[in-house]
Design a protein around this motif. Structure first.
Motif, PDB file in Angstrom:
ATOM      1  N   HIS A 128       0.968  -1.103   0.048  1.00  0.00           N
ATOM      2  CA  HIS A 128      -0.049  -0.098  -0.065  1.00  0.00           C
ATOM      3  C   HIS A 128       1.094   1.376   0.115  1.00  0.00           C
ATOM      4  O   HIS A 128       1.781   1.387   1.004  1.00  0.00           O
ATOM      5  CB  HIS A 128      -1.003   0.234   1.302  1.00  0.00           C
ATOM      6  CG  HIS A 128      -1.855  -1.499   1.184  1.00  0.00           C
ATOM      7  ND1 HIS A 128      -2.857  -1.588   0.580  1.00  0.00           N
ATOM      8  CD2 HIS A 128      -1.779  -2.490   1.860  1.00  0.00           C
ATOM      9  CE1 HIS A 128      -3.455  -2.647   0.703  1.00  0.00           C
ATOM     10  NE2 HIS A 128      -2.695  -3.049   1.781  1.00  0.00           N
ATOM     11  N   PHE A 129       0.763   2.017  -1.021  1.00  0.00           N
ATOM     12  CA  PHE A 129       1.417   3.412  -0.981  1.00  0.00           C
ATOM     13  C   PHE A 129       0.525   4.487  -0.916  1.00  0.00           C
ATOM     14  O   PHE A 129      -0.470   4.534  -1.164  1.00  0.00           O
ATOM     15  CB  PHE A 129       2.191   3.430  -2.590  1.00  0.00           C
ATOM     16  CG  PHE A 129       2.869   2.224  -2.894  1.00  0.00           C
ATOM     17  CD1 PHE A 129       4.014   2.004  -2.558  1.00  0.00           C
ATOM     18  CD2 PHE A 129       2.093   1.234  -3.903  1.00  0.00           C
ATOM     19  CE1 PHE A 129       5.119   0.761  -2.947  1.00  0.00           C
ATOM     20  CE2 PHE A 129       2.973   0.180  -4.343  1.00  0.00           C
ATOM     21  CZ  PHE A 129       4.307  -0.044  -3.843  1.00  0.00           C
ATOM     22  N   ASP A 130       1.286   5.723  -0.459  1.00  0.00           N
ATOM     23  CA  ASP A 130       0.534   6.748  -0.140  1.00  0.00           C
ATOM     24  C   ASP A 130       0.129   7.544  -1.403  1.00  0.00           C
ATOM     25  O   ASP A 130      -0.677   8.370  -1.361  1.00  0.00           O
ATOM     26  CB  ASP A 130       1.406   7.813   0.670  1.00  0.00           C
ATOM     27  CG  ASP A 130       1.894   7.253   2.184  1.00  0.00           C
ATOM     28  OD1 ASP A 130       1.037   6.363   2.788  1.00  0.00           O
ATOM     29  OD2 ASP A 130       2.933   7.452   2.727  1.00  0.00           O
ATOM     30  N   ASP A 131       0.910   7.498  -2.448  1.00  0.00           N
ATOM     31  CA  ASP A 131       0.625   8.071  -3.714  1.00  0.00           C
ATOM     32  C   ASP A 131       1.270   7.259  -4.667  1.00  0.00           C
ATOM     33  O   ASP A 131       2.129   6.333  -4.613  1.00  0.00           O
ATOM     34  CB  ASP A 131       0.991   9.765  -3.733  1.00  0.00           C
ATOM     35  CG  ASP A 131       2.635   9.644  -3.391  1.00  0.00           C
ATOM     36  OD1 ASP A 131       3.440   8.829  -3.700  1.00  0.00           O
ATOM     37  OD2 ASP A 131       2.713  10.867  -2.488  1.00  0.00           O
ATOM     38  N   GLY A 134       5.117   6.046  -4.768  1.00  0.00           N
ATOM     39  CA  GLY A 134       5.365   4.788  -4.390  1.00  0.00           C
ATOM     40  C   GLY A 134       5.627   3.805  -5.288  1.00  0.00           C
ATOM     41  O   GLY A 134       6.243   2.617  -5.525  1.00  0.00           O
ATOM     42  N   LYS A 155     -10.329  10.923  -4.026  1.00  0.00           N
ATOM     43  CA  LYS A 155      -9.464  10.039  -3.238  1.00  0.00           C
ATOM     44  C   LYS A 155      -8.848   9.159  -4.137  1.00  0.00           C
ATOM     45  O   LYS A 155      -9.360   8.745  -5.411  1.00  0.00           O
ATOM     46  CB  LYS A 155     -10.128   9.280  -2.392  1.00  0.00           C
ATOM     47  CG  LYS A 155      -9.340   8.330  -1.267  1.00  0.00           C
ATOM     48  CD  LYS A 155     -10.455   7.611  -0.460  1.00  0.00           C
ATOM     49  CE  LYS A 155      -9.521   6.462   0.190  1.00  0.00           C
ATOM     50  NZ  LYS A 155     -10.393   5.732   1.309  1.00  0.00           N
ATOM     51  N   CYS A 158      -3.449   3.683  -4.304  1.00  0.00           N
ATOM     52  CA  CYS A 158      -2.341   2.978  -4.911  1.00  0.00           C
ATOM     53  C   CYS A 158      -1.971   1.688  -4.090  1.00  0.00           C
ATOM     54  O   CYS A 158      -1.639   1.815  -3.000  1.00  0.00           O
ATOM     55  CB  CYS A 158      -1.179   3.845  -4.929  1.00  0.00           C
ATOM     56  SG  CYS A 158      -1.555   5.519  -5.787  1.00  0.00           S
ATOM     57  N   THR A 159      -2.016   0.622  -4.863  1.00  0.00           N
ATOM     58  CA  THR A 159      -1.743  -0.843  -4.366  1.00  0.00           C
ATOM     59  C   THR A 159      -0.543  -1.426  -5.470  1.00  0.00           C
ATOM     60  O   THR A 159      -0.726  -1.239  -6.755  1.00  0.00           O
ATOM     61  CB  THR A 159      -2.949  -1.300  -4.216  1.00  0.00           C
ATOM     62  OG1 THR A 159      -3.819  -0.721  -3.370  1.00  0.00           O
ATOM     63  CG2 THR A 159      -2.595  -2.753  -3.435  1.00  0.00           C
TER      64      THR A 159
END
Length: 254
Positions: A128-131, A134, A155, A158-159
């Protein structure tokens, strides 16, 4: 005498019964000793008095044994003897051991299990990335957030999976658009199976775009950019021109 005691031990009298018996005994005794000149008393009267006295004694004895039997099994606070408590035995703390956990496989829409034989177990998916930065760092891409979407994203999620990346753009309440970038075509093809009707469009640089499920508007588009397989999927159908505009934006990132 033992049979009598056994019988009397089983007699149970309530307070109400005890009071009624004593009242009847007192009444019987009172009537039996009514004022009578002593000189007129005869043997019969004396025997009656003795009989009533014996009856009173019998009843009183029964009441006593009945009361005694009710006390059996009762425990008063003073009769409780505290037991010794046993201190818990010392426990041995487990030694540190190295635990190898197999990597989690991310599951993308369409049912792909995201298995990747090249994974050694050092990476756990999904990531799981903040934006979107990542995703770029993890997969060596040069992506940026989409600016030509037909709605304003409220919203973004990003995965990362073993097979690639997933970027979901949400509108006010719903998941409006999903963008996949995969190393292999299978995960995207699995999604495309949900939309059997399709058509293909050729871009100026020779990229083939496949549009799914519609005659004029579509739910999904997929293509191969020469390195990765990519797809765009909307929750509601959008025109072909919308897909082509977004795809041109994505192609300009490379």
């Amino acid at each position: 005498m033992s049979k009598y005691k056994d019988i009397m031990d089983n007699i149970e009298l309530t307070d109400e019964m005890r009071e009624r018996v004593l009242k009847n005994v007192k009444g019987a005794a009172k009537s039996s000793v009514a004022p009578t000149p002593i000189k007129k008393a005869n043997r019969t009267v004396i025997m009656q008095i003795i009989g009533y006295a014996a009856a009173c004694l019998l009843i009183a004895t029964g009441i006593f044994f009945a009361w005694k039997s009710t006390q059996k099994g009762k425990v008063t606070p003073s009769s409780i003897v505290p037991t010794d408590t046993i201190a818990p035995t010392d426990t041995v703390a487990p030694t540190d051991t190295e635990i190898t956990t197999p990597s989690d496989s991310g599951v993308m829409a369409g049912g792909s299990d995201g298995s990747d034989p090249s994974q050694t177990g050092n990476v756990r998916y999904p990531l799981h990335f903040d934006d979107i930065s990542g995703i770029n760092q993890e997969y060596g891409l040069k992506l940026s957030d989409l600016t030509t979407l037909p709605f304003t994203p409220a919203k973004t999620i990003c995965t990362g999976y073993s097979f690639g990346a997933e970027i979901i753009y949400f509108g006010k309440d719903l998941e409006e658009c999903c963008w996949h970038i995969c190393r292999e075509s299978k995960p995207i093809d699995d999604i495309a199976e949900n939309f059997p009707i399709h058509k293909t469009v050729e871009t100026a640089d020779g990229t083939t775009i496949t549009l799914y499920n519609g005659e004029t508007d579509y739910f999904m588009a997929k293509w191969f950019d020469g390195t990765n397989y990519q797809s765009l999927q909307f929750i509601s159908t959008v025109p072909e021109e919308t897909f082509m505009t977004i795809i041109e934006e994505i192609k300009g990132m490379q």
